[in-house]
Design a protein around this motif. Structure first.
Motif, PDB file in Angstrom:
ATOM      1  N   CYS A  44       7.646  72.045  71.092  1.00 30.36           N
ATOM      2  CA  CYS A  44       6.331  72.798  71.027  1.00 30.36           C
ATOM      3  C   CYS A  44       6.556  74.051  70.269  1.00 30.36           C
ATOM      4  CB  CYS A  44       5.950  72.546  72.516  1.00 30.36           C
ATOM      5  SG  CYS A  44       5.357  70.968  73.076  1.00 30.36           S
ATOM      6  N   GLN A  45       7.250  74.963  70.900  1.00 24.03           N
ATOM      7  CA  GLN A  45       7.556  76.130  70.250  1.00 24.03           C
ATOM      8  C   GLN A  45       7.581  76.230  68.728  1.00 24.03           C
ATOM      9  OE1 GLN A  45      10.518  77.611  72.905  1.00 24.03           O
ATOM     10  NE2 GLN A  45       9.315  78.225  74.527  1.00 24.03           N
ATOM     11  N   THR A  46       8.539  75.390  68.143  1.00 28.51           N
ATOM     12  CA  THR A  46       8.927  75.318  66.966  1.00 28.51           C
ATOM     13  C   THR A  46       7.588  74.710  66.083  1.00 28.51           C
ATOM     14  OG1 THR A  46      10.978  74.659  67.471  1.00 28.51           O
ATOM     15  CG2 THR A  46      10.179  74.406  65.201  1.00 28.51           C
ATOM     16  N   ALA A  47       6.799  73.894  66.490  1.00 28.62           N
ATOM     17  CA  ALA A  47       5.657  73.204  65.955  1.00 28.62           C
ATOM     18  C   ALA A  47       4.508  74.596  66.029  1.00 28.62           C
ATOM     19  CB  ALA A  47       5.058  72.062  66.755  1.00 28.62           C
ATOM     20  N   ILE A  48       4.556  75.175  67.072  1.00 29.42           N
ATOM     21  CA  ILE A  48       3.326  76.383  66.820  1.00 29.42           C
ATOM     22  C   ILE A  48       3.809  77.317  65.868  1.00 29.42           C
ATOM     23  CG2 ILE A  48       2.634  78.176  68.455  1.00 29.42           C
ATOM     24  CD1 ILE A  48       2.913  76.113  70.914  1.00 29.42           C
ATOM     25  N   LEU A  56       6.397  68.286  62.124  1.00 29.41           N
ATOM     26  CA  LEU A  56       7.253  67.227  62.889  1.00 29.41           C
ATOM     27  C   LEU A  56       8.858  67.203  62.706  1.00 29.41           C
ATOM     28  CD1 LEU A  56       4.611  64.451  62.629  1.00 29.41           C
ATOM     29  CD2 LEU A  56       5.004  66.064  64.590  1.00 29.41           C
ATOM     30  N   GLY A  57       9.453  67.038  61.453  1.00 32.98           N
ATOM     31  CA  GLY A  57      10.634  66.945  61.010  1.00 32.98           C
ATOM     32  C   GLY A  57      11.296  68.065  61.600  1.00 32.98           C
ATOM     33  N   THR A  58      10.910  69.505  61.472  1.00 31.26           N
ATOM     34  CA  THR A  58      11.788  70.651  61.812  1.00 31.26           C
ATOM     35  C   THR A  58      11.682  70.732  63.534  1.00 31.26           C
ATOM     36  OG1 THR A  58      11.106  71.728  59.908  1.00 31.26           O
ATOM     37  CG2 THR A  58      11.738  72.945  61.770  1.00 31.26           C
ATOM     38  N   SER A  59      10.296  70.286  63.933  1.00 25.90           N
ATOM     39  CA  SER A  59      10.299  70.418  65.248  1.00 25.90           C
ATOM     40  C   SER A  59      11.338  69.227  66.104  1.00 25.90           C
ATOM     41  CB  SER A  59       8.975  70.019  65.883  1.00 25.90           C
ATOM     42  OG  SER A  59       8.127  70.973  65.364  1.00 25.90           O
TER      43      SER A  59
END
Length: 64
Positions: free
Chosen positions: A18-22, A40-43
């Motif tokens: 969640c933190q990465t997506a944000i 999505l891929g990076t998260s």
């Protein structure tokens, strides 16, 4: 690694996802302009890395 470990690692990984997506959604950009595949891929990768880090270094909140 017991059930308590996997639960804690899963919660930690979900928070990381969640933190990465944000962090990857820039401010001031329209929601339809976001490259969702990249987000999505990076998260997902961040979540996998979180699980691997938990396995290799352990979790302070879980007694092993």
């Amino acid at each position: 690694m017991n059930k308590e470990f996997w639960k804690a690692a899963g919660i930690r990984a979900l928070k990381t996802i969640c933190q990465t997506a944000i962090a990857m959604i820039p401010t001031g950009i329209m929601i339809n302009e976001v490259n969702w595949i990249t987000v999505l891929g990076t998260s997902a990768l961040a979540g996998v890395l979180s699980i691997l880090t938990s396995i290799s270094t352990g979790l302070p909140e879980v007694d092993e």
